[in-house]
Scaffold this active site. Structure first.
Site, PDB file in Angstrom:
ATOM      1  N   PHE A 263      -9.251  -1.217  -0.061  1.00  0.00           N
ATOM      2  CA  PHE A 263      -9.068  -2.017  -1.015  1.00  0.00           C
ATOM      3  C   PHE A 263      -8.883  -3.486  -0.725  1.00  0.00           C
ATOM      4  O   PHE A 263      -9.004  -4.308  -1.716  1.00  0.00           O
ATOM      5  CB  PHE A 263      -7.514  -1.520  -1.511  1.00  0.00           C
ATOM      6  CG  PHE A 263      -6.233  -2.058  -0.433  1.00  0.00           C
ATOM      7  CD1 PHE A 263      -5.883  -3.511  -0.855  1.00  0.00           C
ATOM      8  CD2 PHE A 263      -5.954  -1.494   0.611  1.00  0.00           C
ATOM      9  CE1 PHE A 263      -5.071  -4.157   0.127  1.00  0.00           C
ATOM     10  CE2 PHE A 263      -4.874  -2.276   1.496  1.00  0.00           C
ATOM     11  CZ  PHE A 263      -4.564  -3.333   1.405  1.00  0.00           C
TER      12      PHE A 263
ATOM     13  N   LYS B 218     -18.342   4.245  -3.382  1.00  0.00           N
ATOM     14  CA  LYS B 218     -17.118   4.876  -3.908  1.00  0.00           C
ATOM     15  C   LYS B 218     -15.877   3.727  -3.555  1.00  0.00           C
ATOM     16  O   LYS B 218     -15.306   3.754  -2.324  1.00  0.00           O
ATOM     17  CB  LYS B 218     -16.993   6.277  -3.118  1.00  0.00           C
ATOM     18  CG  LYS B 218     -16.064   7.078  -3.651  1.00  0.00           C
ATOM     19  CD  LYS B 218     -14.635   6.730  -3.989  1.00  0.00           C
ATOM     20  CE  LYS B 218     -13.658   6.616  -2.822  1.00  0.00           C
ATOM     21  NZ  LYS B 218     -12.313   5.869  -3.025  1.00  0.00           N
TER      22      LYS B 218
ATOM     23  N   GLU C 192      -9.623   3.328  -4.920  1.00  0.00           N
ATOM     24  CA  GLU C 192      -9.032   3.438  -6.178  1.00  0.00           C
ATOM     25  C   GLU C 192      -8.012   2.400  -6.766  1.00  0.00           C
ATOM     26  O   GLU C 192      -7.347   2.410  -7.867  1.00  0.00           O
ATOM     27  CB  GLU C 192      -8.377   4.941  -6.332  1.00  0.00           C
ATOM     28  CG  GLU C 192      -7.499   5.254  -5.377  1.00  0.00           C
ATOM     29  CD  GLU C 192      -8.082   5.743  -3.772  1.00  0.00           C
ATOM     30  OE1 GLU C 192      -8.901   4.858  -3.458  1.00  0.00           O
ATOM     31  OE2 GLU C 192      -7.572   6.810  -3.277  1.00  0.00           O
TER      32      GLU C 192
ATOM     33  N   SER D 212      -8.955   2.892   6.921  1.00  0.00           N
ATOM     34  CA  SER D 212      -8.108   2.993   8.017  1.00  0.00           C
ATOM     35  C   SER D 212      -8.703   3.944   9.133  1.00  0.00           C
ATOM     36  O   SER D 212      -9.567   4.717   8.668  1.00  0.00           O
ATOM     37  CB  SER D 212      -6.790   3.320   7.590  1.00  0.00           C
ATOM     38  OG  SER D 212      -6.966   4.573   6.671  1.00  0.00           O
TER      39      SER D 212
ATOM     40  N   CYS E 144      -8.445  -6.946   7.730  1.00  0.00           N
ATOM     41  CA  CYS E 144      -8.797  -6.020   9.507  1.00  0.00           C
ATOM     42  C   CYS E 144      -9.153  -7.514  10.284  1.00  0.00           C
ATOM     43  O   CYS E 144      -9.116  -7.196  11.411  1.00  0.00           O
ATOM     44  CB  CYS E 144     -10.151  -5.267   9.105  1.00  0.00           C
ATOM     45  SG  CYS E 144     -11.386  -6.421   8.884  1.00  0.00           S
TER      46      CYS E 144
ATOM     47  N   GLU F  65      -1.108  -0.682  13.347  1.00  0.00           N
ATOM     48  CA  GLU F  65      -1.274  -1.443  12.362  1.00  0.00           C
ATOM     49  C   GLU F  65      -0.304  -1.815  11.397  1.00  0.00           C
ATOM     50  O   GLU F  65       0.138  -0.696  10.646  1.00  0.00           O
ATOM     51  CB  GLU F  65      -2.720  -1.508  11.656  1.00  0.00           C
ATOM     52  CG  GLU F  65      -3.259  -2.545  10.859  1.00  0.00           C
ATOM     53  CD  GLU F  65      -4.641  -2.017  10.196  1.00  0.00           C
ATOM     54  OE1 GLU F  65      -4.894  -0.942   9.690  1.00  0.00           O
ATOM     55  OE2 GLU F  65      -5.546  -2.988  10.039  1.00  0.00           O
TER      56      GLU F  65
HETATM   57  P1  NAD Z   1      -7.761   3.782   3.446  1.00  0.00           P
HETATM   58  O1  NAD Z   1      -8.283   4.247   4.558  1.00  0.00           O
HETATM   59  O2  NAD Z   1      -6.477   4.208   2.762  1.00  0.00           O
HETATM   60  O3  NAD Z   1      -9.037   3.995   2.199  1.00  0.00           O
HETATM   61  C1  NAD Z   1     -10.395   3.847   2.644  1.00  0.00           C
HETATM   62  C2  NAD Z   1     -11.340   4.512   1.470  1.00  0.00           C
HETATM   63  O4  NAD Z   1     -10.906   5.855   1.989  1.00  0.00           O
HETATM   64  C3  NAD Z   1     -10.709   4.409   0.210  1.00  0.00           C
HETATM   65  O5  NAD Z   1     -11.954   4.190  -0.692  1.00  0.00           O
HETATM   66  C4  NAD Z   1     -10.022   5.644  -0.070  1.00  0.00           C
HETATM   67  O6  NAD Z   1     -10.205   6.195  -1.317  1.00  0.00           O
HETATM   68  C5  NAD Z   1     -10.578   6.591   1.052  1.00  0.00           C
HETATM   69  N1  NAD Z   1      -9.561   7.622   1.280  1.00  0.00           N
HETATM   70  C6  NAD Z   1      -8.324   7.345   1.362  1.00  0.00           C
HETATM   71  N2  NAD Z   1      -7.731   8.598   1.850  1.00  0.00           N
HETATM   72  C7  NAD Z   1      -8.645   9.536   2.166  1.00  0.00           C
HETATM   73  C8  NAD Z   1      -8.629  10.798   2.474  1.00  0.00           C
HETATM   74  N3  NAD Z   1      -7.487  11.343   2.994  1.00  0.00           N
HETATM   75  N4  NAD Z   1      -9.589  11.472   2.564  1.00  0.00           N
HETATM   76  C9  NAD Z   1     -10.958  10.850   2.495  1.00  0.00           C
HETATM   77  N5  NAD Z   1     -11.010   9.501   2.007  1.00  0.00           N
HETATM   78  C10 NAD Z   1      -9.803   8.966   2.019  1.00  0.00           C
HETATM   79  O7  NAD Z   1      -8.061   2.208   3.814  1.00  0.00           O
HETATM   80  P2  NAD Z   1      -7.447   0.875   2.773  1.00  0.00           P
HETATM   81  O8  NAD Z   1      -5.775   1.087   2.719  1.00  0.00           O
HETATM   82  O9  NAD Z   1      -8.107   0.908   1.458  1.00  0.00           O
HETATM   83  O10 NAD Z   1      -7.625  -0.312   3.505  1.00  0.00           O
HETATM   84  C11 NAD Z   1      -7.139  -0.796   4.661  1.00  0.00           C
HETATM   85  C12 NAD Z   1      -7.601  -0.333   6.026  1.00  0.00           C
HETATM   86  O11 NAD Z   1      -8.994  -0.751   6.086  1.00  0.00           O
HETATM   87  C13 NAD Z   1      -6.841  -1.123   7.138  1.00  0.00           C
HETATM   88  O12 NAD Z   1      -6.719  -0.071   8.155  1.00  0.00           O
HETATM   89  C14 NAD Z   1      -7.793  -2.119   7.596  1.00  0.00           C
HETATM   90  O13 NAD Z   1      -7.614  -2.600   8.726  1.00  0.00           O
HETATM   91  C15 NAD Z   1      -9.214  -1.360   7.365  1.00  0.00           C
HETATM   92  N6  NAD Z   1     -10.202  -2.281   7.261  1.00  0.00           N
HETATM   93  C16 NAD Z   1     -11.167  -2.254   8.325  1.00  0.00           C
HETATM   94  C17 NAD Z   1     -12.179  -3.012   8.532  1.00  0.00           C
HETATM   95  C18 NAD Z   1     -13.345  -3.246   9.379  1.00  0.00           C
HETATM   96  O14 NAD Z   1     -14.307  -3.704   9.186  1.00  0.00           O
HETATM   97  N7  NAD Z   1     -12.846  -2.621  10.499  1.00  0.00           N
HETATM   98  C19 NAD Z   1     -12.412  -4.026   7.038  1.00  0.00           C
HETATM   99  C20 NAD Z   1     -11.427  -3.881   6.176  1.00  0.00           C
HETATM  100  C21 NAD Z   1     -10.270  -3.041   6.280  1.00  0.00           C
END
Ligand code: NAD
Length: 499
Positions: free
Chosen positions: A150, A174, A177, A227, A282, A384
Site C-alpha cells: 500500500f 495485483k 487492496e 511485509s 520501507c 518493524e
Molecule cells: P503486506 O505484506 O500486507 O501486503 C503486500 C501485498 O501482499 C498486498 O498486495 C496484499 O494484498 C498481499 N497480501 C497481504 N496478505 C497476504 C497473504 N496472507 N497472502 C498473500 N498475499 C497477501 O504489506 P503492506 O502492509 O501493503 O506494505 C507494507 C510493508 O511493505 C512493510 O513491511 C514495508 O516495509 C514493506 N515494503 C517493503 C519495500 C521493499 O522494497 N523492501 C518497499 C515498500 C514496502
C-alpha cells in the site's frame, strides 16, 4: 454510498464477479470511500489469458517501438501528475507533495525503460573458432506478475511493469487492496500511450488473487513487495511452482550518528525520514544510533523541540508535514507497539498517541513519538513498527553502532552521519545491509541503479529495476554458429574444446 472500483483486464475496466469486496478508506475522515472487488482464481485466469494473447505481438515488436510507448506514457504521467497525486493522497493519506514524489520516482523508472533498446543488446564474439561466432540475446519471459504494497501505490507498480513490459513481457499487477485507484489509472494511461490491450492488466484482490498468481502455470515470474512473512511465503510458493521470484520484505533502518556529524543537518534528516509519510516507508529511518552518551544527549536536545513542532494534518493540507496512516487497524497496531515499548522499559520522551485532528476526529491520525534507551532485546526494536515513531538506541562506540544494523533481522537500508571519510568508507564496506547512505538519510538508489535489501528484507537474488530488473525479466539465449566456408570436419566423439 461508496463507489465500486473495477479490475482492468484486456484494455478495459471490468466489474468484479467474485461477490467479495474490500473497503477502501479515506484516511483523513475514516470513512469507506470505495469498495474494491477481490478477484477469485477465475477472474485472475481471464487476465492471464488476455496477457497471453497480447504477448506474441508485443514481444515481437521491435524494442524501439516499445520504447516509444514508454516515452508517451512518461509524457502522460507528467501531464496528469496533479490528478494522480490527489487520487493517491486520498486513499493512502500521504500529503500531496509526497504523493507527487511517489509518482515521480515511478516515472524515473519509466524514463529508464525508455532506454530499453540499449539495455537489451546482447554480446557477440566473432571468430570464437574456425568460422564460428557466438552471440547472446535477451528474450522476455512471457506473462509476468507484480504484487505491490500500500505504501507506494504508484512507484512500486512502475518499478515492476515499466521494466517488465519494455523487455517485451505482458503484465498483471495485483495492487494493494488498500489503495488500488492509482494503479488502475496508470493502466488506462498506459493504453492511452499506445500499449495494446492485454499488455498491462490490473487485477484487484487479496490472498486468493495472490495464490492464483502463484499457482498459474502461465505466469513465469513474480515480483513482490510487502511485509517479510508474506514475501517469504510468495517466494516459497512461487519458486515451488517453477517461477522466477523476487520478493522484497520489511525493514528497520538505522541511522548512525557519529560525534563529528553536522547535528543540525542530522536533525533535519531524521525529521523527514522518520516522520515523513507517517513513517510508512520501507526506507524510513526509524532507529537513531548516536555514538556516545554526549552525542545522544545533543541529538535529543536538538530533536525534541523540532518533533513537538511537527505539523500533522489532512493529506491535502499544503502546510502539513505528514498525514494520517493508512487504516484504523494500522493505527491500532502502531499504538500497541508504543505501549509495548513503554512496558519493555524504553523511555517515551514524546507520546503522540492521543493526537486528535480537529474536525477530523475519525481520521487515522497519530502524533509523533520519540523513544530513548531502546535496547536490542526489545520486541519493539526487533520488529518493524511502520509508523511515526523514532527509537534511539545508544551505542558506546563505532563497533557497536556497526553491529546493530548488521545483526538486525532486516537489512534494507542504513545511513551513517559523519564528516570523516575513513569512518564512512569503513562503515559502507563492513555493514551487513543492502543499501547504504553516507550523510543521505533515505538512500533509495535511482532508477538506473537497482533497489534491494539483504536478510529478511528481500528473498531471491535479483534486485528491482536498473540492469538487475532487465536481467530479472529476461532470459538469455546464446547462439553458436558455424559457417565453415566449404570445409567439412570429420565426425568427432569428444566434447569440442578450444585448444
Ligand atoms: P503486506 O505484506 O500486507 O501486503 C503486500 C501485498 O501482499 C498486498 O498486495 C496484499 O494484498 C498481499 N497480501 C497481504 N496478505 C497476504 C497473504 N496472507 N497472502 C498473500 N498475499 C497477501 O504489506 P503492506 O502492509 O501493503 O506494505 C507494507 C510493508 O511493505 C512493510 O513491511 C514495508 O516495509 C514493506 N515494503 C517493503 C519495500 C521493499 O522494497 N523492501 C518497499 C515498500 C514496502
Amino acid at each position: 454510498m461508496a463507489r465500486e472500483l473495477m479490475h482492468f483486464i484486456n484494455g478495459e475496466r471490468v466489474s468484479g464477479d467474485s461477490g467479495r469486496f474490500g473497503d477502501v478508506y479515506n484516511p483523513n475522515t475514516g470513512e469507506v470511500q470505495a469498495k474494491v472487488p477481490l478477484a477469485n482464481a477465475q477472474e485472475m485466469r481471464k487476465a492471464v489469458e488476455a496477457a497471453l494473447s497480447a504477448f506474441g505481438a508485443w514481444s515481437a515488436m521491435n524494442p524501439q517501438r516499445r520504447a516509444r510507448v514508454m516515452f508517451r506514457f512518461k509524457d502522460l504521467l507528467e501531464q496528469n501528475i496533479d490528478e494522480l497525486a490527489h487520487m493517491l493522497s486520498a486513499e493512502h493519506g500521504k500529503v500531496v507533495a509526497d504523493s507527487k514524489g511517489d509518482i515521480q520516482r515511478g516515472l524515473e523508472v519509466i524514463e529508464f525503460a525508455c532506454g530499453i533498446p540499449h539495455l537489451l543488446k546482447g554480446e557477440f564474439t566473432e571468430g570464437a573458432g574456425p568460422g564460428i561466432d557466438i552471440y547472446s540475446m535477451r528474450q522476455p519471459l512471457g506473462v509476468v506478475a507484480g504484487i505491490t504494497p500500500f505504501n507506494f501505490p504508484a512507484m512500486i507498480p512502475m518499478w515492476m511493469f515499466g521494466v517488465a513490459i519494455a523487455c517485451g513481457n505482458t503484465f498483471i499487477c495485483k495492487p494493494s487492496e488498500k489503495d488500488p485507484s492509482v494503479p488502475l489509472r496508470l493502466a488506462e494511461l498506459f493504453m492511452e500511450a499506445g500499449a495494446p490491450a492485454g499488455v498491462l492488466n490490473v487485477v484487484n484482490g487479496d490472498k486468493q488473487a495472490v495464490d492464483a498468481i502463484l499457482t498459474d502455470p502461465d505466469i513465469k515470474a513474480v515480483s513482490f513487495v510487502g511485509s517479510s512473512d508474506i514475501a517469504q511465503y510468495v517466494f516459497a510458493q512461487g519458486t515451488a511452482h517453477g517461477k522466477r521470484v523476487q520478493a522484497m520484505g520489511g525493514a528497520k533502518n538505522h541511522g548512525i550518528v557519529m560525534p563529528d556529524a553536522d547535528m543540525e543537518q542530522v536533525v533535519n534528516d531524521f525529521l523527514g525520514s522518520a516522520y515523513g509519510s507517517a513513517g510508512e516507508r520501507c526506507m524510513a529511518l526509524p532507529v537513531a544510533v548516536p555514538v556516545g552518551d554526549e552525542t545522544a544527549d545533543r541529538l535529543i536536545e536538538a530533536l525534541t523541540p523540532r518533533i513537538k513542532n511537527l505539523k500533522v494534518g489532512i493529506s491535502t493540507d499544503a502546510e502539513a508535514q505528514y498525514g494520517p496512516v493508512v487504516s484504523a487497524a494500522h493505527l491500532d497496531k502502531i499504538k500497541n507497539y508504543v505501549a509495548k515499548g513503554v512496558e519493555e522499559g524504553a523511555e517515551l520522551l514524546i507520546d503522540g498517541r492521543d493526537f486528535s485532528m480537529q474536525g477530523f476526529e475519525n481520521g487515522f491520525f497519530m502524533g509523533p513519538c520519540l523513544f530513548d534507551r531502546v535496547t536490542t532485546d526489545m520486541v519493539t526494536y526487533e520488529q518493524e513498527i511502520f509508523g511515526p515513531v523514532l527509537q534511539i538506541v545508544r551505542a558506546k562506540d563505532f563497533e557497536e553502532a556497526l553491529r546493530l544494523p548488521s545483526e538486525h533481522q532486516y537489512g534494507n537500508g542504513v545511513a551513517i552521519f559523519t564528516r570523516d571519510g575513513d569512518t564512512a568508507r569503513e562503515f559502507a564496506s563492513r555493514v551487513n545491509v543492502g543499501m547504504v547512505g553516507i550523510n543521505v538519510p533515505i538512500p533509495v538508489p535511482l532508477a538506473y541503479h537497482t533497489f534491494g535489501g539483504w536478510k529478511r528484507s528481500a528473498f531471491g537474488d535479483v534486485n528491482q529495476h536498473g540492469p538487475e530488473g532487465v536481467r530479472f525479466y529476461t532470459k538469455i539465449k546464446t547462439v553458436t554458429s558455424r559457417w565453415p566456408q566449404g570445409q567439412r570436419e570429420d565426425a568427432s566423439f569428444v566434447i569440442p574444446t578450444m585448444k
